[in-house]
Design an enzyme around this catalytic site. Structure first.
Site, PDB file in Angstrom:
ATOM      1  N   HIS A   1      -1.355   1.200   7.527  1.00  0.00           N
ATOM      2  CA  HIS A   1      -1.874   1.171   6.153  1.00  0.00           C
ATOM      3  C   HIS A   1      -1.808   2.564   5.534  1.00  0.00           C
ATOM      4  CE1 HIS A   1      -4.126  -0.256   2.749  1.00  0.00           C
ATOM      5  NE2 HIS A   1      -5.122   0.579   2.964  1.00  0.00           N
TER       6      HIS A   1
ATOM      7  N   CYS B   1       0.827  -1.207   0.000  1.00  0.00           N
ATOM      8  CA  CYS B   1       0.000   0.000   0.000  1.00  0.00           C
ATOM      9  C   CYS B   1       0.864   1.261   0.000  1.00  0.00           C
ATOM     10  CB  CYS B   1      -0.956   0.009   1.189  1.00  0.00           C
ATOM     11  SG  CYS B   1      -0.150  -0.118   2.801  1.00  0.00           S
TER      12      CYS B   1
END
Length: 483
Positions: free
Chosen positions: A429, A113
């Site tokens: 994330h 990510c």
């Protein structure tokens, strides 16, 4: 006789006219090739509406550039056969593809990510994409050229907006060029990495192949003062950077505070007069502003007891419009502020046109003809942007706004964000948020959660200021206003 090209419904038609022809005759000739009655024609030329009594010559139509013509043909004329309606459930998987204007997401290949969010922000940089489009690797290409070719291919897939894109080839080459992104855990899985490091390394590579440095380069004048000898003459030096840093302390509440804090620092170095080390204060002022400004929140620091990069969770608010005039060196401040004020004036002059467009768009979106009007809206948007640029060129004749890599004013508009959720750079994330370039108010933003792409409103962007382990803005990408 001259030939004028017009564009309607995706088709281009050449019309022969004389410069002395009237606007009415021009409309009649447009009707002859498009079947659009004159009363329904919207001819997008500088200055707006084409009156019946004007001459072709007075319209100052640019040579070689098609004139946009909006409008629908006479309903009494034959139309193409109605295609058989196909329902989604009747399609097999290989036939499915996106038919709307939603951008492409990027597939997460296992803790990637950090890379996906960086690439989505870079994809929003039009100058970068234009240079990639014309790049061709020479014979005996090195790793930087190979990586650049891979990015060109990846962006080419993303432009199609038809499916989520798998960045495997680019990721493999990135790990080969920068082994830090190939680190694995004790269990053999690839580790999460720092998005800012990926963003910086990729831009560094592109600078060696595409020479993009000037698009992002900030220059500083640095004055150095010895605190132990206040009467000693200050020294002056110069330095460059590809980003501004927002340092966060217990008193930092706004982006401005953190940037100003980062422009000053204290260091220790040898002093010839004292013949010993002494404390110096360094003060920086900005002498060059780039077209694209990267601002990094310095949220991560090395924590010795955990041997990890920990995160400062403090809430720091950032503006959608950033004015750096107070941070500029006096040598450039006056000119930058002058250009800023001129751009403001042009914006104000175009405000009524923008309001009319937004009002018409709202009405169209609430009607059954919304899909039919979509192309017309895009053309109107292009027309308004073109008029704004033409007005800017007239107001700032000494500046080439199309080719400049420097921001001629002191003001920026927020374009994209990389955020981080979690308490450590090595976990959590990353996501990207990019402003929809077709939205004048900046109310519509795209949220990129790897391959999941969704629309969010401006208010949600404001929540990225931080204050906990939820999404915190880590990198802000601004673009010079009017560019």
């Amino acid at each position: 006789m001259v030939t004028i090209s017009i564009k309607n419904a995706g088709k281009v038609y050449d019309i022969e006219v004389e410069l002395s022809d009237s606007g009415k005759l021009f409309k009649d000739k447009i009707q002859a090739v498009t079947n659009i009655p004159p009363e329904r024609q919207k001819i997008l030329v500088k200055g707006g509406k084409v009156a019946d009594d004007v001459t072709i010559e007075s319209l100052n139509i640019p040579e070689g550039k098609p004139v946009m013509v909006l409008g629908t043909p006479d309903k009494g004329l034959p139309s193409k056969p109605v295609e058989k309606q196909v329902f989604l459930e009747d399609l097999n998987e290989s036939s499915l593809y996106k038919v709307d204007n939603e951008p492409s997401g990027l597939v997460n290949l296992g803790n990637t990510c950090y890379l996906n969010s960086s690439l989505q922000v870079m994809f929003s940089i039009s100058d970068l994409k234009e240079r990639l489009d014309t790049f061709a690797a020479s014979s005996g290409a090195n790793s930087a050229s190979t990586l650049t070719v891979a990015l060109k291919s990846l962006f080419g897939q993303m432009k199609k907006k038809q499916q989520n894109v798998n960045p495997t080839i680019f990721l493999t080459l990135l790990r080969s060029s920068f082994p830090q992104f190939a680190e694995r855990s004790d269990h053999g899985f690839y580790k999460q990495q720092d998005a800012e490091e990926a963003y910086s390394q990729i831009l560094s590579t592109l600078n060696s192949t595409l020479k993009v440095e000037d698009l992002f380069r900030i220059s500083f004048k640095v004055k150095s003062k010895c605190l132990a000898l206040p009467d000693e003459v200050q020294t002056t030096s110069y330095e460059d950077s590809s980003k501004l840093s927002c340092h966060i302390t217990i008193s930092t509440n706004f982006l401005r505070d953190g940037i100003l804090s980062g422009l000053k620092e204290k260091i220790e170095k040898f002093n010839d007069t004292l013949q010993s080390n002494a404390e110096y204060e360094l003060s920086r002022t900005i002498t060059r502003l780039p077209k694209y400004l990267t601002v990094q929140f310095v949220r991560f620091y090395w924590k010795r007891d955990t041997q990890k990069k920990s995160k400062i969770l403090r809430k720091v608010q950032f503006p959608f419009e950033l004015d750096l005039s107070e941070m500029l060196d006096e040598d450039i401040k006056q000119e930058k502020v002058k250009v800023r004020d001129e751009i403001r004036r042009v914006e104000k002059d175009n405000l009524e046109l923008i309001r009319d467009f937004k009002k018409a768009k709202t009405v169209a979106s609430n009607s059954s003809a919304a899909l039919v009007n979509n192309e017309e809206e895009e053309l109107k948007l292009l027309s308004i942007k073109s008029k704004f640029q033409d007005d800017l060129k007239a107001a700032l004749p000494d500046l080439n706004l199309e080719t400049t890599t420097e921001n001629p004013s002191s003001v920026y508009q927020l374009q994209a964000i990389i955020s981080h959720k979690g308490a450590s750079a090595d976990s959590g994330h990353y996501q990207a948020f990019v402003k929809d370039p077709t939205d004048f108010d900046g109310d519509k933003w795209w949220k990129y959660n790897d391959d999941k792409v969704s629309v969010i409103e401006k208010e949600k962007i404001e929540q990225l200021a931080g204050g906990g382990e939820s999404d915190n803005a880590l990198i802000l990408l601004y673009k010079g206003i009017g560019l």
